[in-house]
Design a protein around this motif. Structure first.
Motif, PDB file in Angstrom:
ATOM      1  N   PRO A  18      -0.572  53.817  63.035  1.00  0.00           N
ATOM      2  CA  PRO A  18      -0.470  54.894  64.029  1.00  0.00           C
ATOM      3  C   PRO A  18      -1.785  55.228  64.717  1.00  0.00           C
ATOM      4  CG  PRO A  18       0.610  55.491  61.954  1.00  0.00           C
ATOM      5  CD  PRO A  18      -0.211  54.276  61.685  1.00  0.00           C
ATOM      6  N   GLN A  19      -2.900  54.611  64.305  1.00  0.00           N
ATOM      7  CA  GLN A  19      -4.186  54.974  64.895  1.00  0.00           C
ATOM      8  C   GLN A  19      -4.408  54.401  66.282  1.00  0.00           C
ATOM      9  OE1 GLN A  19      -3.880  52.686  62.504  1.00  0.00           O
ATOM     10  NE2 GLN A  19      -5.452  51.112  62.623  1.00  0.00           N
ATOM     11  N   GLY A  20      -3.511  53.553  66.795  1.00  0.00           N
ATOM     12  CA  GLY A  20      -3.726  52.985  68.115  1.00  0.00           C
ATOM     13  C   GLY A  20      -2.486  52.282  68.624  1.00  0.00           C
ATOM     14  N   SER A  21      -2.688  51.515  69.694  1.00  0.00           N
ATOM     15  CA  SER A  21      -1.676  50.589  70.197  1.00  0.00           C
ATOM     16  C   SER A  21      -2.329  49.214  70.233  1.00  0.00           C
ATOM     17  CB  SER A  21      -1.186  51.003  71.579  1.00  0.00           C
ATOM     18  OG  SER A  21      -2.264  51.181  72.482  1.00  0.00           O
ATOM     19  N   PHE A  22      -1.539  48.145  70.084  1.00  0.00           N
ATOM     20  CA  PHE A  22      -2.147  46.881  69.685  1.00  0.00           C
ATOM     21  C   PHE A  22      -1.719  45.659  70.491  1.00  0.00           C
ATOM     22  CE2 PHE A  22      -1.734  49.863  66.193  1.00  0.00           C
ATOM     23  CZ  PHE A  22      -3.079  50.051  65.878  1.00  0.00           C
ATOM     24  N   VAL A  23      -0.743  45.792  71.345  1.00  0.00           N
ATOM     25  CA  VAL A  23      -0.360  44.667  72.195  1.00  0.00           C
ATOM     26  C   VAL A  23      -1.496  44.395  73.169  1.00  0.00           C
ATOM     27  CG1 VAL A  23       1.253  43.879  73.966  1.00  0.00           C
ATOM     28  CG2 VAL A  23       2.093  45.156  71.998  1.00  0.00           C
ATOM     29  N   PRO A  24      -1.944  43.134  73.308  1.00  0.00           N
ATOM     30  CA  PRO A  24      -3.048  42.848  74.238  1.00  0.00           C
ATOM     31  C   PRO A  24      -2.666  43.209  75.663  1.00  0.00           C
ATOM     32  CG  PRO A  24      -2.020  40.811  73.450  1.00  0.00           C
ATOM     33  CD  PRO A  24      -1.456  41.920  72.627  1.00  0.00           C
ATOM     34  N   LYS A  25      -3.622  43.795  76.383  1.00  0.00           N
ATOM     35  CA  LYS A  25      -3.389  44.211  77.768  1.00  0.00           C
ATOM     36  C   LYS A  25      -4.335  43.528  78.751  1.00  0.00           C
ATOM     37  CE  LYS A  25      -0.184  46.982  76.460  1.00  0.00           C
ATOM     38  NZ  LYS A  25       1.232  46.664  76.769  1.00  0.00           N
ATOM     39  N   SER A  26      -5.388  42.908  78.273  1.00  0.00           N
ATOM     40  CA  SER A  26      -6.350  42.236  79.139  1.00  0.00           C
ATOM     41  C   SER A  26      -6.229  40.727  78.988  1.00  0.00           C
ATOM     42  CB  SER A  26      -7.780  42.677  78.798  1.00  0.00           C
ATOM     43  OG  SER A  26      -7.955  44.051  79.071  1.00  0.00           O
ATOM     44  N   PHE A  27      -6.701  40.026  79.989  1.00  0.00           N
ATOM     45  CA  PHE A  27      -6.616  38.571  80.014  1.00  0.00           C
ATOM     46  C   PHE A  27      -7.500  37.947  78.930  1.00  0.00           C
ATOM     47  CE2 PHE A  27      -8.163  34.416  81.274  1.00  0.00           C
ATOM     48  CZ  PHE A  27      -7.006  33.764  81.660  1.00  0.00           C
ATOM     49  N   SER A  28      -6.994  36.901  78.306  1.00  0.00           N
ATOM     50  CA  SER A  28      -7.817  36.058  77.430  1.00  0.00           C
ATOM     51  C   SER A  28      -7.244  34.653  77.477  1.00  0.00           C
ATOM     52  CB  SER A  28      -7.827  36.580  75.990  1.00  0.00           C
ATOM     53  OG  SER A  28      -6.552  36.485  75.399  1.00  0.00           O
ATOM     54  N   VAL A  29      -8.130  33.676  77.396  1.00  0.00           N
ATOM     55  CA  VAL A  29      -7.686  32.281  77.433  1.00  0.00           C
ATOM     56  C   VAL A  29      -6.958  31.938  76.145  1.00  0.00           C
ATOM     57  CG1 VAL A  29      -8.439  29.867  77.531  1.00  0.00           C
ATOM     58  CG2 VAL A  29      -9.490  31.579  79.033  1.00  0.00           C
ATOM     59  N   MET A  30      -7.558  32.315  75.023  1.00  0.00           N
ATOM     60  CA  MET A  30      -6.982  31.970  73.725  1.00  0.00           C
ATOM     61  C   MET A  30      -6.618  33.223  72.940  1.00  0.00           C
ATOM     62  SD  MET A  30      -6.305  28.852  73.198  1.00  0.00           S
ATOM     63  CE  MET A  30      -5.993  28.966  71.432  1.00  0.00           C
ATOM     64  N   ASN A  31      -5.629  33.075  72.110  1.00  0.00           N
ATOM     65  CA  ASN A  31      -5.135  34.137  71.245  1.00  0.00           C
ATOM     66  C   ASN A  31      -4.465  33.439  70.068  1.00  0.00           C
ATOM     67  OD1 ASN A  31      -2.924  35.998  70.218  1.00  0.00           O
ATOM     68  ND2 ASN A  31      -3.929  37.394  71.657  1.00  0.00           N
ATOM     69  N   GLY A  32      -4.611  34.001  68.872  1.00  0.00           N
ATOM     70  CA  GLY A  32      -4.007  33.375  67.709  1.00  0.00           C
ATOM     71  C   GLY A  32      -2.511  33.171  67.849  1.00  0.00           C
ATOM     72  N   MET A  33      -1.859  34.039  68.599  1.00  0.00           N
ATOM     73  CA  MET A  33      -0.413  33.887  68.810  1.00  0.00           C
ATOM     74  C   MET A  33      -0.107  32.624  69.611  1.00  0.00           C
ATOM     75  SD  MET A  33       0.950  37.795  69.461  1.00  0.00           S
ATOM     76  CE  MET A  33      -0.406  38.381  70.464  1.00  0.00           C
ATOM     77  N   ARG A  34      -1.004  32.236  70.491  1.00  0.00           N
ATOM     78  CA  ARG A  34      -0.788  31.052  71.317  1.00  0.00           C
ATOM     79  C   ARG A  34      -0.768  29.783  70.463  1.00  0.00           C
ATOM     80  NH1 ARG A  34      -1.142  30.348  76.608  1.00  0.00           N
ATOM     81  NH2 ARG A  34      -2.088  32.406  76.920  1.00  0.00           N
ATOM     82  N   SER A  35      -1.691  29.663  69.516  1.00  0.00           N
ATOM     83  CA  SER A  35      -1.743  28.483  68.648  1.00  0.00           C
ATOM     84  C   SER A  35      -0.501  28.386  67.770  1.00  0.00           C
ATOM     85  CB  SER A  35      -2.998  28.527  67.773  1.00  0.00           C
ATOM     86  OG  SER A  35      -4.162  28.456  68.568  1.00  0.00           O
ATOM     87  N   LEU A  36      -0.041  29.521  67.276  1.00  0.00           N
ATOM     88  CA  LEU A  36       1.167  29.528  66.453  1.00  0.00           C
ATOM     89  C   LEU A  36       2.385  29.135  67.286  1.00  0.00           C
ATOM     90  CD1 LEU A  36       2.633  30.078  63.811  1.00  0.00           C
ATOM     91  CD2 LEU A  36       2.581  32.524  64.356  1.00  0.00           C
ATOM     92  N   ALA A  37       2.475  29.640  68.507  1.00  0.00           N
ATOM     93  CA  ALA A  37       3.603  29.298  69.384  1.00  0.00           C
ATOM     94  C   ALA A  37       3.659  27.804  69.660  1.00  0.00           C
ATOM     95  CB  ALA A  37       3.500  30.080  70.688  1.00  0.00           C
ATOM     96  N   GLU A  38       2.509  27.170  69.697  1.00  0.00           N
ATOM     97  CA  GLU A  38       2.462  25.742  70.052  1.00  0.00           C
ATOM     98  C   GLU A  38       3.203  24.870  69.048  1.00  0.00           C
ATOM     99  OE1 GLU A  38       1.382  22.961  72.975  1.00  0.00           O
ATOM    100  OE2 GLU A  38       1.342  25.160  72.916  1.00  0.00           O
ATOM    101  N   LEU A  39       3.429  25.363  67.856  1.00  0.00           N
ATOM    102  CA  LEU A  39       4.178  24.609  66.850  1.00  0.00           C
ATOM    103  C   LEU A  39       5.680  24.598  67.143  1.00  0.00           C
ATOM    104  CD1 LEU A  39       2.377  25.804  63.595  1.00  0.00           C
ATOM    105  CD2 LEU A  39       2.123  23.615  64.782  1.00  0.00           C
ATOM    106  N   GLY A  40       6.111  25.387  68.125  1.00  0.00           N
ATOM    107  CA  GLY A  40       7.527  25.397  68.471  1.00  0.00           C
ATOM    108  C   GLY A  40       8.192  26.731  68.258  1.00  0.00           C
ATOM    109  N   PHE A  41       7.419  27.801  68.395  1.00  0.00           N
ATOM    110  CA  PHE A  41       7.956  29.149  68.217  1.00  0.00           C
ATOM    111  C   PHE A  41       7.778  29.957  69.498  1.00  0.00           C
ATOM    112  CE2 PHE A  41       6.327  27.923  63.967  1.00  0.00           C
ATOM    113  CZ  PHE A  41       7.507  28.011  63.234  1.00  0.00           C
ATOM    114  N   ILE A  42       8.550  31.016  69.608  1.00  0.00           N
ATOM    115  CA  ILE A  42       8.254  32.095  70.536  1.00  0.00           C
ATOM    116  C   ILE A  42       7.568  33.170  69.697  1.00  0.00           C
ATOM    117  CG2 ILE A  42       9.168  33.764  72.175  1.00  0.00           C
ATOM    118  CD1 ILE A  42       9.599  30.818  72.972  1.00  0.00           C
TER     119      ILE A  42
END
Length: 782
Positions: free
Chosen positions: A560-584
């Motif tokens: 509850p101390q904040g909000s956490f969904v990224p809002k600014s541009f970034s080239v890489m994100n840990g979620m991107r590498s995980l998605a590359e295995l075949g996930f959304i």
């Protein structure tokens, strides 16, 4: 395991094979350096000049900007610096210089640190010479037993400035005394006297003259309740002082065993001071002293009977009184209290009350989610105050004599985030906020100026985007860097009134897109109430095929101390590498997180088990209804710290929806975790609500697949929290996996943990066997 065992009928496998692992592992290298024109945080070196580093083809370049002249130029001759720093084994180019920070010495020179050596380069001809070893960072090298091998970037659960100050004071008070060592005395404003603590009491002496012997000012300090030297504050007229007398609470120590220390064969044990919910807190009692009569002036404690914390007292400019802030245990009452310096009588200057919680935490990073701000005007005649009393976080001008609201300065269904500047002459305020601009993501941060009377509200950063502002030293200019997760960053120089001085950079993503980079998709769905918007993002693999059905993995952190969904541009994100295995891979902020309305936030009150899951599940279902490739029948979830608690809670309280979970460093029972964070949301005294939200208490409800991770030297969340939930799972005869990381602090396991997480989801959501790395290593040796 058969593929069809975990897939809906007719579903085609997406990815998850060796080639997908190789592509996932190479993403960073594949995309590195392809986005040009992306600026790092600028460094102002005068009222009108600043420098910044910006990405360029193949590397970076350094730029010097002059606001008065409205021009930019290279900060130095990049080619000459590259030639000067190159040596037999390494050749640098103008865009691959081995440093990111430059220290300017006016217009004549600058220094940089390369390979622990300090270099000085003269300007304007950029002649560089090696000066010698670089100075050590402030405080010198770190020592002590802590030597974790794994570090992760986690959502901030660090203490507020007030908490940190209190922790340091506790540490100082309860360290074993060093013979002959005394605290540095604090001089009175007129320089005639100084004060310190000796033998647990406040002592004073004259700085000069025939008699400079220390004389006791207090007599009631004891080893069990000493005065604090760090808390001594002189009145501006040097006639009085105030200091804390501290009665210690519980001295709980969490003990650790480092099984595999780097510097010895045998394990090492250590312990750390660690307050937990319900523990007795140190009681800090402010005491006034009159220097002329050398008497203590007792401060009536009527208005601060049950403190969670009391801030350091601050003197009024005319020495008539002190003021301090009182946060009541349970975080439902917050007061500014003033104590008369002659009588010790107290009055409540103003007060906040809440039936749920008051989020008191605040920082100075410009992105704080804390809901507490105070600025005294006219020696306390008026107070600029932050409050959620109308259901949204806003600024108020309060009467310092009566505590009444003189003017609500900001209002509406949006949130004030942080005050950057207050000008008491022009009676104007500069601040950041979110949710005011219609037609855009309500979390996007903008910067504003407003008058004390609420008039003249101006958006200084009107472009749609998440803005980060860096002010000049005199607040005449600011650099505005803004973007969204799916739009290229733009950097501009503006005056304090928001007018554009000149554009600086605009990122070019064309090479990145040609390489296969795909922007995350912003998705919005309705919350449990059917009205409130829940905002999230989706990451898809670069070889996404809309004809296939993809399992979904949710990245959760519902603290509850904040909000956490990224809002600014970034080239890489840990979620991107995980998605590359075949996930959304998705992330969203559900109810119970911050930076929206008070009602949105209050969902977390005494109910961390909620974690916004009713909103999250509706978000998933809305995505599945819209996108045929979104397989909501195969949803996994992962998270760390409070996210680790959320992950397992999702499995226990919503077993029909979540099928597999990776839970790292979780605070699985809020009674086991740190006091300040958990009492803020779960309340005090400890009640049945703690057990109701406990993963340990509900471990027998586990149905899906679970992998738990813990670092054996976690100084943020007591490792016992994970081991106790393990114990409960064993007693319930449940099947699960456990990964313990030797020597590691608060972590999700580092690269090894990421690999275990990826393999876990490939196996349990795709029904595929991950690559056998042991066998691959054996074949490589042959």
């Amino acid at each position: 395991m058969a593929v069809m065992a975990v897939m809906a009928p007719g579903t085609l496998p997406a990815q998850g094979r060796a080639a997908d692992y190789q592509r996932s592992d190479s993403l960073n290298k594949r995309f590195q350096g392809l986005a040009v024109g992306m600026t790092e945080t600028p460094r102002w070196v005068s009222d009108t000049r600043f420098w910044y580093r910006v990405s360029a083809p193949g590397g970076f370049r350094f730029v010097l900007a002059d606001a008065a002249a409205r021009r930019t130029a290279p900060l130095f001759d990049h080619a000459r610096v590259a030639a000067a720093l190159s040596h037999d084994t390494v050749t640098f180019t103008p865009v691959t210089l081995p440093f990111s920070v430059v220290t300017l010495e006016g217009d004549s020179a600058f220094t940089v640190v390369v390979e622990r050596m300090l270099w000085r380069c003269a300007l304007p001809d950029t002649r560089c010479i090696k000066v010698g070893p670089a100075p050590l960072p402030e405080g010198g090298p770190r020592g002590g037993a802590r030597a974790p091998d794994v570090h992760d970037s986690l959502p901030d659960e660090g203490p507020s400035p007030e908490e940190q100050e209190a922790r340091e004071e506790v540490s100082r008070l309860f360290q074993p005394p060093v013979r002959g060592q005394q605290d540095t005395p604090r001089k009175s404003p007129d320089g005639a006297l100084e004060a310190t603590v000796r033998q647990f009491n406040v002592y004073t002496r004259r700085v000069t003259g025939p008699d400079t012997a220390w004389q006791p000012l207090s007599y009631d300090g004891r080893e069990s309740s000493p005065y604090s030297a760090a808390s001594i504050r002189w009145s501006p007229d040097s006639r009085k002082l105030v200091a804390w007398r501290v009665t210690p609470g519980d001295r709980r120590m969490v003990k650790y065993v480092l099984s595999s220390p780097a510097d010895q064969l045998q394990p090492r044990d250590t312990a750390r001071f660690y307050e937990k919910p319900g523990d007795a807190r140190d009681l800090r009692e402010p005491v006034l002293f009159d220097l002329a009569s050398r008497r203590a002036i007792l401060i009536a404690q009527t208005h601060f009977p049950t403190p969670y914390s009391i801030s350091q007292p601050a003197w009024r400019n005319d020495s008539r009184a002190i003021s301090f802030e009182y946060n009541e245990r349970g975080h439902q009452r917050y007061r500014i209290i003033e104590a008369d310096a002659e009588s010790g009588e107290t009055r409540v200057v103003l007060e906040e009350q809440a039936s749920t919680f008051i989020y008191y935490n605040t920082t100075n990073d410009g992105l704080s989610s804390g809901k507490r701000y105070r600025f005294d005007i006219g020696d306390g005649a008026e107070v600029l105050w932050m409050s959620e009393r109308d259901g949204w976080n806003h600024l108020y001008l309060m009467d310092g004599a009566t505590g009444a609201v003189k003017q609500q300065i900001t209002k509406g269904a949006w949130v004030v985030r942080h005050v950057q500047r207050v000008d008491t002459v022009s009676r104007q305020i500069w601040f950041s906020g979110n949710g005011r601009n219609s037609g855009e993501d309500p979390y996007l941060l903008h910067y504003y100026r407003v008058n004390f009377d609420g008039s003249g509200l101006v958006d200084l950063t009107p472009a749609i985007g998440n803005h980060a502002v860096t002010w000049s030293n005199d607040f005449a200019y600011f650099v505005d860097q803004y973007s969204q997760v799916n739009t290229a960053p733009i950097t501009e120089l503006r005056r304090a009134d928001g007018t554009l001085v000149m554009p600086l950079e605009q990122a070019d993503l064309s090479a990145l897109v040609r390489a296969g980079w795909r922007a995350p998709e912003v998705f919005v769905a309705k919350a449990r109430d059917g009205v409130t918007d829940i905002w999230g993002v989706m990451f898809r693999p670069t070889n996404f095929d809309p004809r296939k059905r993809y399992p979904v993995i949710e990245n959760i952190y519902a603290g509850p101390q904040g909000s956490f969904v990224p809002k600014s541009f970034s080239v890489m994100n840990g979620m991107r590498s995980l998605a590359e295995l075949g996930f959304i891979v998705v992330q969203m902020d559900g109810m119970g997180t911050s930076n929206r309305s008070k009602a949105f936030h209050d969902v977390a009150h005494k109910n961390l088990a909620d974690a916004g899951f009713p909103d999250r599940i509706r978000w998933h279902q809305a995505a599945a209804a819209r996108f045929p490739w979104y397989d909501a029948s195969r949803v996994g979830i992962y998270g760390t710290s409070a996210g680790g608690q959320n992950v397992m809670g999702g499995m226990l309280f919503h077993p029909a929806f979540y099928k597999a979970a990776f839970s790292a460093a979780g605070c699985h029972d809020n009674r086991i975790d740190k006091m300040w964070w958990n009492e803020q949301w779960m309340g005090w005294p400890i009640g049945p609500q703690y057990a109701a939200s406990s993963n340990t208490e509900h471990a027998a409800k586990l149905q899906g697949k679970l992998l738990l991770v813990v670092g054996e030297y976690d100084t943020n969340v007591d490792p016992a929290s994970t081991l106790q939930v393990v114990n409960a799972l064993i007693k319930a005869n449940k099947t699960f996996d456990l990964l313990v990381i030797p020597n590691a602090d608060h972590t999700s396991g580092g690269p090894y943990g990421d690999r275990k997480r990826n393999d876990f989801f490939v196996h349990h959501l795709m029904g595929l066997e991950p690559p056998d790395r042991n066998r691959a290593a054996d074949q490589a040796r042959k």
